[in-house]
Design a protein around this motif. Structure first.
Motif, PDB file in Angstrom:
ATOM      1  N   LEU A  30      49.236  34.790  43.973  1.00  0.00           N
ATOM      2  CA  LEU A  30      47.978  34.579  43.261  1.00  0.00           C
ATOM      3  C   LEU A  30      47.534  33.120  43.379  1.00  0.00           C
ATOM      4  CD1 LEU A  30      45.845  35.910  41.447  1.00  0.00           C
ATOM      5  CD2 LEU A  30      47.284  35.378  39.476  1.00  0.00           C
ATOM      6  N   ARG A  56      48.325  31.024  45.771  1.00  0.00           N
ATOM      7  CA  ARG A  56      47.962  30.758  47.166  1.00  0.00           C
ATOM      8  C   ARG A  56      46.569  31.287  47.485  1.00  0.00           C
ATOM      9  NH1 ARG A  56      51.965  32.133  51.852  1.00  0.00           N
ATOM     10  NH2 ARG A  56      50.235  31.066  52.886  1.00  0.00           N
ATOM     11  N   ASN A  57      46.180  32.368  46.808  1.00  0.00           N
ATOM     12  CA  ASN A  57      44.830  32.917  46.924  1.00  0.00           C
ATOM     13  C   ASN A  57      44.464  33.241  48.376  1.00  0.00           C
ATOM     14  OD1 ASN A  57      42.465  33.795  45.630  1.00  0.00           O
ATOM     15  ND2 ASN A  57      41.387  31.900  46.125  1.00  0.00           N
ATOM     16  N   VAL A 106      44.372  38.632  48.188  1.00  0.00           N
ATOM     17  CA  VAL A 106      44.149  38.330  46.773  1.00  0.00           C
ATOM     18  C   VAL A 106      42.655  38.137  46.510  1.00  0.00           C
ATOM     19  CG1 VAL A 106      44.578  36.647  44.931  1.00  0.00           C
ATOM     20  CG2 VAL A 106      46.441  37.353  46.453  1.00  0.00           C
ATOM     21  N   LYS A 107      41.969  37.463  47.413  1.00  0.00           N
ATOM     22  CA  LYS A 107      40.523  37.297  47.269  1.00  0.00           C
ATOM     23  C   LYS A 107      39.819  38.645  47.287  1.00  0.00           C
ATOM     24  CE  LYS A 107      40.249  32.658  49.282  1.00  0.00           C
ATOM     25  NZ  LYS A 107      39.829  31.853  50.470  1.00  0.00           N
ATOM     26  N   ARG A 147      40.317  40.379  43.932  1.00  0.00           N
ATOM     27  CA  ARG A 147      39.441  39.787  42.914  1.00  0.00           C
ATOM     28  C   ARG A 147      38.004  40.288  43.103  1.00  0.00           C
ATOM     29  NH1 ARG A 147      39.424  35.232  39.498  1.00  0.00           N
ATOM     30  NH2 ARG A 147      41.483  34.623  40.273  1.00  0.00           N
ATOM     31  N   ASP A 184      40.555  35.925  35.478  1.00  0.00           N
ATOM     32  CA  ASP A 184      41.835  35.292  35.818  1.00  0.00           C
ATOM     33  C   ASP A 184      43.005  36.045  35.180  1.00  0.00           C
ATOM     34  OD1 ASP A 184      40.581  33.340  37.300  1.00  0.00           O
ATOM     35  OD2 ASP A 184      40.677  31.813  35.731  1.00  0.00           O
ATOM     36  N   MET A 208      43.496  39.379  36.966  1.00  0.00           N
ATOM     37  CA  MET A 208      44.175  39.171  38.243  1.00  0.00           C
ATOM     38  C   MET A 208      45.667  38.924  38.044  1.00  0.00           C
ATOM     39  SD  MET A 208      42.380  39.556  40.961  1.00  0.00           S
ATOM     40  CE  MET A 208      43.401  38.660  42.136  1.00  0.00           C
TER      41      MET A 208
END
Length: 296
Positions: A38, A40-41, A45-46, A49, A65, A68
């Motif tokens: 999360l 590291r995004n 993960v993007k 989201r 947030d 997520m």
């Protein structure tokens, strides 16, 4: 070829290691991995989201947030389950499942009538499959071929050991599924994403998406019941909600399939909205924006 071998070998070593770890330590470790991912995004993960922002469009930045955080925790719990569940007893599986609408599945099956279950990528569907295989219901599903091949075979073996018949997803699988449906089998198909030309267009959370026609085709062509399932996590296991899907009796097959897939999409949306953190969709799901169509 050597790279594939290394990937598979590392995966198998990890599988053995996670099964050997103390249970609480294993789950805490996977939780930390999820939170690291999360931070590291990365692209997956993007995407998660972005997907969840459409499920929960009114959420503030802080609320998203927190969602997520819980979503990555749920996703990593699924993977830890997958590694460790081969060692679970039948008693543990049965004791950790609760169900709403269970008769929608069990009543037809006990009478020798097959059932099609359509479900999204949510919770732990293998746990749910283990529960119903433990009741003695012959369960059939399909799986996309993974690369490397050794990894695909490992997942095939994993689901076969649960008691499932796993068909490779290709042009012949629908013929075999129709046969299994007429034989009175329980057919479970994850069906919330098909971005190919053969996918059926639906409205999903108010945006255009595509989902597979398979569950609808099986119900329409064989007359067996179609139900949806939403699987979410509980503190000690999973909860399953079944809903019956009405099959239209008029119109062309294409029109009827379209109606049924949309009804499934609406029921998926209802389940996802109730427990969005358990919808493990880290890939594109909607076909607007910069979507580019791929071949079937």
């Amino acid at each position: 070829m050597n790279f594939d071998f290394a990937v598979a070998g590392g995966y198998f070593a990890g599988w053995r290691l996670v099964r050997a770890l103390p249970e609480k330590f294993a789950y805490k470790t996977f939780e930390k991995i999820g939170q690291y991912a999360l931070l590291r995004n990365g692209s997956s993960v993007k995407r998660l989201r972005s997907n969840l922002s459409r499920v929960c469009p009114t959420y503030s930045s802080s609320e998203m947030d927190e969602l997520m955080r819980r979503a990555m925790s749920s996703y990593m719990r699924y993977w830890c389950d997958t590694f460790r569940s081969p060692d679970w007893s039948r008693e543990r599986i049965a004791a950790t499942v609760t169900v709403d609408g269970e008769d929608l599945l069990t009543s037809p099956m006990k009478n020798g009538t097959g059932v099609v279950v359509s479900l999204p990528h949510a919770g732990n569907w293998d746990h749910a499959g283990s529960y119903f295989c433990g009741m003695g219901f012959p369960l059939v599903t399909v799986a996309e071929r993974l690369k490397p091949e050794a990894l695909f075979k490992k997942f095939l073996e994993y689901r076969q050991n649960i008691g499932m018949e796993v068909l490779s997803l290709d042009s012949r699988s629908i013929v075999t599924l129709l046969q299994r449906a007429r034989e009175g089998r329980l057919i479970a198909l994850v069906a919330d994403r098909d971005l190919s030309k053969s996918g059926v267009d639906v409205s999903f959370f108010g945006h255009p998406a595509r989902m597979p026609a398979g569950p609808a085709l099986l119900a329409i062509r064989t007359g067996i019941p179609l139900i949806t399932a939403y699987v979410s996590y509980t503190p000690t296991g999973i909860h399953i909600i079944f809903n019956s899907v009405e099959i239209p009796t008029t119109g062309s097959e294409e029109e009827r399939v379209s109606q049924v897939v949309q009804r499934c999409a609406d029921l998926f949306a209802k389940g996802i909205a109730s427990s969005p953190q358990d919808w493990h969709m880290l890939q594109r799901i909607w076909i607007d924006g910069d979507f580019q169509e791929r071949s079937a």
